[in-house]
Design an enzyme around this catalytic site. Sequence first.
Site, PDB file in Angstrom:
ATOM      1  N   GLU A  47       0.841  -1.212   0.000  1.00 59.38           N
ATOM      2  CA  GLU A  47       0.000   0.000   0.000  1.00 59.38           C
ATOM      3  C   GLU A  47       0.872   1.256   0.000  1.00 59.38           C
ATOM      4  O   GLU A  47       1.859   1.339   0.730  1.00 59.38           O
ATOM      5  CB  GLU A  47      -0.877  -0.025   1.257  1.00 59.38           C
ATOM      6  CG  GLU A  47      -2.243   0.535   1.026  1.00 59.38           C
ATOM      7  CD  GLU A  47      -3.082  -0.305   0.073  1.00 59.38           C
ATOM      8  OE1 GLU A  47      -3.131   0.044  -1.126  1.00 59.38           O
ATOM      9  OE2 GLU A  47      -3.665  -1.296   0.510  1.00 59.38           O
ATOM     10  N   HIS A  48       0.479   2.198  -0.848  1.00 54.78           N
ATOM     11  CA  HIS A  48       1.237   3.439  -1.058  1.00 54.78           C
ATOM     12  C   HIS A  48       2.645   3.132  -1.574  1.00 54.78           C
ATOM     13  O   HIS A  48       3.602   3.837  -1.259  1.00 54.78           O
ATOM     14  CB  HIS A  48       1.282   4.283   0.225  1.00 54.78           C
ATOM     15  CG  HIS A  48      -0.041   4.926   0.529  1.00 54.78           C
ATOM     16  ND1 HIS A  48      -0.439   6.115  -0.031  1.00 54.78           N
ATOM     17  CD2 HIS A  48      -1.085   4.504   1.289  1.00 54.78           C
ATOM     18  CE1 HIS A  48      -1.665   6.419   0.388  1.00 54.78           C
ATOM     19  NE2 HIS A  48      -2.080   5.445   1.193  1.00 54.78           N
ATOM     20  N   THR A  49       2.725   2.076  -2.338  1.00 59.31           N
ATOM     21  CA  THR A  49       4.009   1.710  -2.957  1.00 59.31           C
ATOM     22  C   THR A  49       4.013   2.052  -4.443  1.00 59.31           C
ATOM     23  O   THR A  49       5.077   2.179  -5.037  1.00 59.31           O
ATOM     24  CB  THR A  49       4.243   0.192  -2.821  1.00 59.31           C
ATOM     25  OG1 THR A  49       3.087  -0.480  -3.317  1.00 59.31           O
ATOM     26  CG2 THR A  49       4.455  -0.217  -1.369  1.00 59.31           C
ATOM     27  N   ALA A 150     -15.551   4.508  -1.181  1.00 55.44           N
ATOM     28  CA  ALA A 150     -15.259   3.540  -0.131  1.00 55.44           C
ATOM     29  C   ALA A 150     -13.833   3.007  -0.259  1.00 55.44           C
ATOM     30  O   ALA A 150     -13.452   2.064   0.424  1.00 55.44           O
ATOM     31  CB  ALA A 150     -16.261   2.389  -0.189  1.00 55.44           C
ATOM     32  N   LEU A 152     -12.645   1.509  -2.901  1.00 53.66           N
ATOM     33  CA  LEU A 152     -12.624   0.281  -3.707  1.00 53.66           C
ATOM     34  C   LEU A 152     -12.459   0.601  -5.191  1.00 53.66           C
ATOM     35  O   LEU A 152     -12.741  -0.215  -6.051  1.00 53.66           O
ATOM     36  CB  LEU A 152     -13.906  -0.533  -3.465  1.00 53.66           C
ATOM     37  CG  LEU A 152     -14.086  -1.007  -2.019  1.00 53.66           C
ATOM     38  CD1 LEU A 152     -15.416  -1.731  -1.838  1.00 53.66           C
ATOM     39  CD2 LEU A 152     -12.938  -1.921  -1.591  1.00 53.66           C
ATOM     40  N   SER A 154     -13.930   2.898  -7.281  1.00 58.14           N
ATOM     41  CA  SER A 154     -15.053   3.077  -8.198  1.00 58.14           C
ATOM     42  C   SER A 154     -14.660   4.038  -9.322  1.00 58.14           C
ATOM     43  O   SER A 154     -15.095   3.873 -10.469  1.00 58.14           O
ATOM     44  CB  SER A 154     -16.285   3.587  -7.461  1.00 58.14           C
ATOM     45  OG  SER A 154     -15.983   4.767  -6.760  1.00 58.14           O
ATOM     46  N   SER A 155     -13.801   5.022  -9.026  1.00 62.22           N
ATOM     47  CA  SER A 155     -13.446   5.959 -10.109  1.00 62.22           C
ATOM     48  C   SER A 155     -12.576   5.281 -11.159  1.00 62.22           C
ATOM     49  O   SER A 155     -12.787   5.468 -12.362  1.00 62.22           O
ATOM     50  CB  SER A 155     -12.790   7.229  -9.572  1.00 62.22           C
ATOM     51  OG  SER A 155     -11.906   6.954  -8.544  1.00 62.22           O
ATOM     52  N   ASP A 204      -4.844   1.273  -9.181  1.00 62.58           N
ATOM     53  CA  ASP A 204      -6.274   0.964  -9.331  1.00 62.58           C
ATOM     54  C   ASP A 204      -6.639   0.632 -10.776  1.00 62.58           C
ATOM     55  O   ASP A 204      -7.348  -0.336 -11.042  1.00 62.58           O
ATOM     56  CB  ASP A 204      -7.124   2.156  -8.854  1.00 62.58           C
ATOM     57  CG  ASP A 204      -6.718   2.620  -7.466  1.00 62.58           C
ATOM     58  OD1 ASP A 204      -6.050   1.846  -6.767  1.00 62.58           O
ATOM     59  OD2 ASP A 204      -7.062   3.756  -7.104  1.00 62.58           O
TER      60      ASP A 204
END
Length: 435
Positions: A47-49, A150, A152, A154-155, A204
Amino acid sequence: MSIKPEFIPAYQPKEGAQRAKELFEKTFSALPSGVWRAPGRVNVIGEHTDYNGGKALPLALPHAIYVALRVSEDGQLKIISEDFPELSIIKLSDLEKHYPATGPGAFVGGVILGLAQVLGDNGQEELARRLQAKVPGLEVAVASSVPLSAGLSSSAALECAIAVGIDELAGLGLTKSFEGRKLLVEAGKLAENRYVGAPTGGLDQSASMLCEKDCVLELDCSTWQTRSHPFDLPALGLSLLVIDTCTSHDLADGQYGARRAACEEAARVLGVEELGELVPKIISPADNLTDLDADDYPPTWVQQQLDKLEDTEQVLRVRHVLTEIARCQRLCELLEAGADLDEWRKLLDASHDSLRRDYQVSCKELDAAVAAARKAGAFGARMTGGGFGGCAITLVNSDQVEATARAVVEAFNKAGFNRPRFLSVSPSPAAGKVE
Ligand code: GLA
């Protein structure tokens, strides 16, 4: 008060497509040319990598965004969504001049403009011209089973659904090849970074566009090389439970950007382009990556870099980023070697603790969700995504899904937090057309 947990169902592709199609017909009094779908994602670890040139390990959710599309010749984007029932209209040429912009038009138009730019940058001017000629404007109806805001993605799911849709409408053929899909990832990322103004790192869109069913995606964000690992949780008697804390999360606000800026500044001080360059290709099994309070945490190769930094905020951020890339690397190795559930648990738990303590992107609701899941016997629990609210994930025995969810509801109830919701998920296919 009843503590029965609420689960958010995913639309079956047929149902999602039908909903988008009906909304399209009702709004535009015409049939769409087709319906395309793109999934949300969770990140298992790493995460945040992504914006630090490190590794991440996402999977695509069964929860997806469905877009019914038709080209319009008037240069306008007209977008209707089940979630925002007011028709949004924006001119593509206006977005080209004035960005960042708000509203769904920034995402949809951002992908069209972003893809033209990406194609041009990659020597595919002919395809860029074809896109502009064939898709001067677009009518869009959106149906979604990905909870909004949330964490997850969505964008990114909206961007990727639009990307595969316009690819086909313009006859570019990018969706059919892996290299073509990577260009669509780039387009989605550019839409978000430039036209929406959120400085996100590409995880994402890569997840939504490149993940495979029943697999996690090892994503190397320095080379953008990928590798799929089978992630057969049922064979291990496990399920992946996603806990939506129902606490707001907004990546366009300053916190995410501030983390990114601190990392970039630290990389400059340490003399590298990206912090990921400081992580050895092979991580020694003796390195302590999971016991954050022990004297030998972080490993020496991390501490040596921290010793060169004067700014205490940078020390914390870099400690998270370097150890998190190494944790992701180690989990990928474990996936190759065969599941070692105790190690998985330690890695997932340490990832969360590092995000909370060093990267400081957790919040009390995420911490409570993670604590309740762990107490209920989970094999690891951590926040997922950008943080500051949003979702946590936890691996639980398949017969403990409901009981774990109940434990979280009870903990939230006691603490006076919003009522959480849940998704029970398995790795699903990447973006594509719904036939
Ligand atoms: C958000 C961003 C991603 C990534 C994650 C954190 O989801 O969109 O690019 O940085 O946060 O891992």
